[in-house]
Design a protein around this motif. Structure first.
Motif, PDB file in Angstrom:
ATOM      1  N   PRO A 112       0.821  -1.319  -0.053  1.00 28.86           N
ATOM      2  CA  PRO A 112      -0.286  -0.067   0.097  1.00 28.86           C
ATOM      3  C   PRO A 112       0.768   1.206  -0.066  1.00 28.86           C
ATOM      4  CG  PRO A 112      -0.089  -0.961   2.146  1.00 28.86           C
ATOM      5  CD  PRO A 112       0.671  -1.994   1.282  1.00 28.86           C
ATOM      6  N   ASP A 113       2.231   1.048   0.201  1.00 32.58           N
ATOM      7  CA  ASP A 113       3.028   2.197   0.376  1.00 32.58           C
ATOM      8  C   ASP A 113       3.308   2.561  -1.100  1.00 32.58           C
ATOM      9  OD1 ASP A 113       4.453  -0.225   0.126  1.00 32.58           O
ATOM     10  OD2 ASP A 113       6.331   0.794   0.141  1.00 32.58           O
ATOM     11  N   LEU A 114       3.192   1.667  -2.067  1.00 31.25           N
ATOM     12  CA  LEU A 114       3.524   2.253  -3.621  1.00 31.25           C
ATOM     13  C   LEU A 114       2.139   2.152  -4.227  1.00 31.25           C
ATOM     14  CD1 LEU A 114       6.464  -0.551  -4.338  1.00 31.25           C
ATOM     15  CD2 LEU A 114       6.395   1.987  -3.830  1.00 31.25           C
ATOM     16  N   VAL A 115       1.013   1.449  -3.937  1.00 30.40           N
ATOM     17  CA  VAL A 115      -0.083   1.384  -4.792  1.00 30.40           C
ATOM     18  C   VAL A 115      -1.285   1.823  -4.051  1.00 30.40           C
ATOM     19  CG1 VAL A 115      -1.551  -0.186  -6.098  1.00 30.40           C
ATOM     20  CG2 VAL A 115       0.834  -0.469  -6.092  1.00 30.40           C
ATOM     21  N   ARG A 116      -2.006   2.750  -4.243  1.00 35.53           N
ATOM     22  CA  ARG A 116      -2.953   3.415  -3.307  1.00 35.53           C
ATOM     23  C   ARG A 116      -4.211   2.536  -3.536  1.00 35.53           C
ATOM     24  NH1 ARG A 116      -1.631   9.442  -5.071  1.00 35.53           N
ATOM     25  NH2 ARG A 116      -2.084   8.566  -7.099  1.00 35.53           N
ATOM     26  N   GLY A 117      -4.465   1.693  -4.679  1.00 34.27           N
ATOM     27  CA  GLY A 117      -5.608   1.069  -5.331  1.00 34.27           C
ATOM     28  C   GLY A 117      -5.387   0.740  -6.696  1.00 34.27           C
ATOM     29  N   PHE A 118      -6.325  -0.038  -7.168  1.00 31.17           N
ATOM     30  CA  PHE A 118      -6.105  -0.434  -8.652  1.00 31.17           C
ATOM     31  C   PHE A 118      -7.588  -0.957  -9.178  1.00 31.17           C
ATOM     32  CE2 PHE A 118      -4.795  -4.020  -6.191  1.00 31.17           C
ATOM     33  CZ  PHE A 118      -5.359  -5.142  -6.569  1.00 31.17           C
ATOM     34  N   THR A 119      -7.449  -1.031 -10.369  1.00 28.74           N
ATOM     35  CA  THR A 119      -8.865  -1.569 -11.112  1.00 28.74           C
ATOM     36  C   THR A 119      -8.083  -2.935 -11.780  1.00 28.74           C
ATOM     37  OG1 THR A 119      -8.717  -0.262 -12.742  1.00 28.74           O
ATOM     38  CG2 THR A 119     -10.084   0.361 -11.060  1.00 28.74           C
ATOM     39  N   GLN A 154       8.940 -14.951 -14.826  1.00 29.16           N
ATOM     40  CA  GLN A 154       8.455 -15.658 -15.823  1.00 29.16           C
ATOM     41  C   GLN A 154       6.835 -15.398 -16.217  1.00 29.16           C
ATOM     42  OE1 GLN A 154      10.916 -17.052 -17.866  1.00 29.16           O
ATOM     43  NE2 GLN A 154      12.334 -16.664 -16.456  1.00 29.16           N
ATOM     44  N   ALA A 155       6.529 -14.358 -15.488  1.00 30.82           N
ATOM     45  CA  ALA A 155       4.993 -14.074 -15.505  1.00 30.82           C
ATOM     46  C   ALA A 155       4.401 -13.624 -16.885  1.00 30.82           C
ATOM     47  CB  ALA A 155       4.650 -13.013 -14.657  1.00 30.82           C
ATOM     48  N   ASN A 156       5.280 -13.256 -17.932  1.00 34.08           N
ATOM     49  CA  ASN A 156       4.721 -12.630 -18.991  1.00 34.08           C
ATOM     50  C   ASN A 156       3.566 -11.535 -18.895  1.00 34.08           C
ATOM     51  OD1 ASN A 156       4.414 -12.720 -21.861  1.00 34.08           O
ATOM     52  ND2 ASN A 156       2.689 -14.188 -22.045  1.00 34.08           N
ATOM     53  N   VAL A 157       4.163 -10.476 -18.110  1.00 30.43           N
ATOM     54  CA  VAL A 157       3.227  -9.215 -18.061  1.00 30.43           C
ATOM     55  C   VAL A 157       3.535  -8.437 -19.084  1.00 30.43           C
ATOM     56  CG1 VAL A 157       2.456  -7.524 -16.365  1.00 30.43           C
ATOM     57  CG2 VAL A 157       2.908  -9.809 -15.608  1.00 30.43           C
ATOM     58  N   PHE A 158       2.696  -7.800 -19.701  1.00 24.85           N
ATOM     59  CA  PHE A 158       2.837  -6.656 -20.743  1.00 24.85           C
ATOM     60  C   PHE A 158       2.439  -5.475 -19.683  1.00 24.85           C
ATOM     61  CE2 PHE A 158       1.590  -3.634 -24.024  1.00 24.85           C
ATOM     62  CZ  PHE A 158       2.787  -3.774 -24.681  1.00 24.85           C
ATOM     63  N   TYR A 159       3.250  -4.505 -19.982  1.00 23.90           N
ATOM     64  CA  TYR A 159       2.888  -3.248 -19.296  1.00 23.90           C
ATOM     65  C   TYR A 159       3.037  -1.964 -20.235  1.00 23.90           C
ATOM     66  CZ  TYR A 159       7.970  -1.866 -18.665  1.00 23.90           C
ATOM     67  OH  TYR A 159       9.318  -1.664 -18.919  1.00 23.90           O
ATOM     68  N   TRP A 160       2.663  -0.695 -19.608  1.00 27.06           N
ATOM     69  CA  TRP A 160       2.933   0.298 -20.408  1.00 27.06           C
ATOM     70  C   TRP A 160       2.673   1.590 -19.314  1.00 27.06           C
ATOM     71  CZ3 TRP A 160      -1.158  -2.454 -21.996  1.00 27.06           C
ATOM     72  CH2 TRP A 160      -2.354  -1.938 -22.272  1.00 27.06           C
ATOM     73  N   LEU A 161       3.227   2.551 -19.370  1.00 31.29           N
ATOM     74  CA  LEU A 161       3.332   3.965 -18.509  1.00 31.29           C
ATOM     75  C   LEU A 161       2.875   5.200 -19.070  1.00 31.29           C
ATOM     76  CD1 LEU A 161       3.611   4.143 -15.260  1.00 31.29           C
ATOM     77  CD2 LEU A 161       6.221   4.193 -15.919  1.00 31.29           C
ATOM     78  N   ASP A 208       7.179   5.453  -7.891  1.00 30.21           N
ATOM     79  CA  ASP A 208       6.179   4.149  -7.113  1.00 30.21           C
ATOM     80  C   ASP A 208       6.148   3.150  -8.407  1.00 30.21           C
ATOM     81  OD1 ASP A 208       6.797   5.598  -4.839  1.00 30.21           O
ATOM     82  OD2 ASP A 208       4.497   6.044  -4.903  1.00 30.21           O
ATOM     83  N   MET A 209       5.730   3.826  -9.811  1.00 29.41           N
ATOM     84  CA  MET A 209       5.160   2.619 -10.443  1.00 29.41           C
ATOM     85  C   MET A 209       6.393   1.889 -11.069  1.00 29.41           C
ATOM     86  SD  MET A 209       2.017   3.312 -10.868  1.00 29.41           S
ATOM     87  CE  MET A 209       2.218   3.478  -9.015  1.00 29.41           C
ATOM     88  N   HIS A 210       7.551   2.692 -11.177  1.00 29.36           N
ATOM     89  CA  HIS A 210       8.883   1.995 -11.611  1.00 29.36           C
ATOM     90  C   HIS A 210       9.070   0.821 -10.531  1.00 29.36           C
ATOM     91  CE1 HIS A 210      10.129   3.562 -15.347  1.00 29.36           C
ATOM     92  NE2 HIS A 210       9.757   4.780 -14.817  1.00 29.36           N
ATOM     93  N   ALA A 211       8.819   1.158  -9.076  1.00 32.40           N
ATOM     94  CA  ALA A 211       9.264   0.175  -7.904  1.00 32.40           C
ATOM     95  C   ALA A 211       8.173  -0.862  -8.210  1.00 32.40           C
ATOM     96  CB  ALA A 211       9.020   1.046  -6.859  1.00 32.40           C
ATOM     97  N   VAL A 212       6.922  -0.521  -8.537  1.00 35.42           N
ATOM     98  CA  VAL A 212       5.931  -1.728  -8.847  1.00 35.42           C
ATOM     99  C   VAL A 212       6.456  -2.653  -9.881  1.00 35.42           C
ATOM    100  CG1 VAL A 212       3.551  -2.178  -9.579  1.00 35.42           C
ATOM    101  CG2 VAL A 212       3.728  -0.550  -7.830  1.00 35.42           C
ATOM    102  N   LEU A 213       6.964  -2.113 -11.216  1.00 37.11           N
ATOM    103  CA  LEU A 213       7.645  -3.029 -11.915  1.00 37.11           C
ATOM    104  C   LEU A 213       8.544  -3.976 -11.526  1.00 37.11           C
ATOM    105  CD1 LEU A 213       7.271  -0.560 -15.082  1.00 37.11           C
ATOM    106  CD2 LEU A 213       5.978  -2.325 -14.717  1.00 37.11           C
TER     107      LEU A 213
END
Length: 100
Positions: A26-33, A84-91, A70-75
């Protein structure tokens, strides 16, 4: 400093692990959808018979907003915990946000 939108697109079997990671910080992510989406294109590996017939693969998209650092820390957290999660992302920078 402006907020940034982090969008993560994950295979169905990885989504819960990513959500658990986000909830644990919660220190990095306030919430998400999150919600169901379909992956299309040459980079999407179609495995199941239903995927081969439909031409797309089910995915979960997770979005969160916060400071760029914080978003880079999440990544980095996801990369370390699920290499090996195969997660695609964009910022993307957020121009405006609020409640109506």
């Amino acid at each position: 400093m402006p907020d940034f939108l982090l969008s993560l697109t994950t295979p169905d079997d990885v989504a819960q692990h990513v959500e658990d990671l986000l909830l644990s910080r919660p220190d990095l992510v306030r919430g998400f959808t999150s919600g169901r989406v379909n992956g299309h294109g040459a980079a999407i590996q179609l495995v199941e018979a239903a995927e081969l017939v439909s031409g797309h693969s089910p995915r979960i998209q997770i979005q969160t907003v916060g400071p760029e650092s914080d978003m880079h820390a999440v990544l980095a957290l996801i990369k370390q915990a699920l290499p090996q999660a195969n997660v695609f992302y964009w910022l993307l920078p957020v121009v405006a946000m609020g409640r109506l």
